[in-house]
Scaffold this active site. Structure first.
Site: not given
Length: 339
Positions: A11, A144, A197
């Protein structure tokens, strides 16, 4: 702008590539904890371990050495923390001690494990309030995958903070034709959506791995979103946040996308692998594995019912096998959908 990114994982690297892309044109310092890794990335102009197919733009400079020293010489306009959740506290402590005045944002999604003597684990903004209350900070979140961001494939993110200056700085740093950044002041909702999530994605992987069908997946995601919303509202979030990018959007992506590490854990567990074997096969952090128990503890402390998340915790702890977890969820008493 000069953007300083702490952490050279997938990331951190992806956001460095996005910010230095000609469409944005910013100067980026990508700081790596390991000096040898930093040298390799700089020499090859590629993060071979995490994003081997993506080349670093010319605007990315790779650095290492003591973080405090690197920050003091960088003169950054924005600081982005790209570490896993487990390293956020120590990183924010350094930033706070360094008297950083630039806006700060983190990329990690999860709940911190409870510290000794602490009843529940904290969200990232709560950690920041504890260790670096003087920072103007927030989260950069949303549906994403790092690889797609690095490839400049169309993506939407959410810049979440109670500080308008932080939201605006993140939009200025990363908004581009390929990366649309929306602002949201509801950092509680954005962080709950981003954290929970991951837990639901493990359940979705299990559902797909057991070949339960598309009806089952749709039911799981819908009821999973209801659990996320209940917890978020109990923590002070706005319900509408969970119908947006960091709620429904992030859940759909992580629970169904082939690049999802958390979904992959569920798939591997359904195949009969142990949790240790499943995690080791990834080569990356699957935050849902580490935050599931903390999510459920936080929910229980608030009196919030989360049967899917609870089943995932029992599955990860070896207290249930995949079939038993399914039977437990399907065997629950009937109830009103909106209750």
């Amino acid at each position: 702008m000069h953007i300083f990114i702490v952490g050279s994982g997938a990331w951190g690297t992806a956001m460095a590539v996005a910010a230095a892309h000609p469409a944005c044109g910013h100067h980026v310092t990508l700081w790596a904890r390991d000096a040898a890794q930093a040298q390799a990335i700089e020499a090859q102009r590629c993060n071979v371990r995490y994003l081997p197919e993506v080349q670093l733009p010319a605007g990315v400079q790779v650095a290492s050495g003591p973080l405090e020293a690197a920050l003091s010489t960088a003169g950054a306009d924005v600081v982005v923390v790209g570490t896993p959740m487990a390293a956020l506290r120590s990183t924010l402590t350094i930033l706070g001690d360094a008297d950083i005045t630039a806006p700060v944002a983190w990329l990690c999604k999860g709940f911190e494990a409870p510290a000794p003597g602490q009843a529940v684990g904290l969200m990232a903004h709560e950690v920041a309030a504890q260790v670096a209350p003087g920072l103007r900070c927030g989260a950069l979140s949303g549906p994403s995958f790092a690889l797609e961001v690095a490839r400049a494939q169309p993506t939407c993110l959410v810049a979440a903070s109670v500080h308008a200056q932080v939201r605006e700085a993140l939009q200025a740093a990363f908004h581009s034709p390929a990366l649309r950044v929306y602002a949201n002041a509801d950092i509680v909702g954005v962080e709950v959506g981003g954290a929970v999530k991951n837990v639901m994605a493990i359940a979705a992987g299990l559902c797909d791995g057991l070949h339960l069908g598309l009806n089952a997946r749709a039911a799981l995601l819908t009821r999973g979103l209801a659990e996320i919303t209940r917890l978020g509202v109990a923590l002070g979030a706005r319900a509408e946040t969970f119908m947006g990018l960091s709620g429904m959007g992030d859940l759909l992506l992580t629970a169904t996308g082939d690049l999802s590490r958390n979904r992959k854990v569920g798939l591997l567990l359904a195949e009969g692998l142990t949790l240790d074997a499943a995690v080791q096969s990834l080569g990356h952090v699957a935050e849902g594995v580490y935050s599931a128990r903390t999510v459920v503890q936080r929910a229980q402390a608030l009196g919030v019912e989360m049967p899917i998340a609870t089943a995932v915790v029992q599955l990860l702890a070896g207290e249930l096998d995949p079939r038993a977890a399914l039977e437990q969820l399907m065997g629950r008493d009937p109830k009103d959908e909106t209750a």
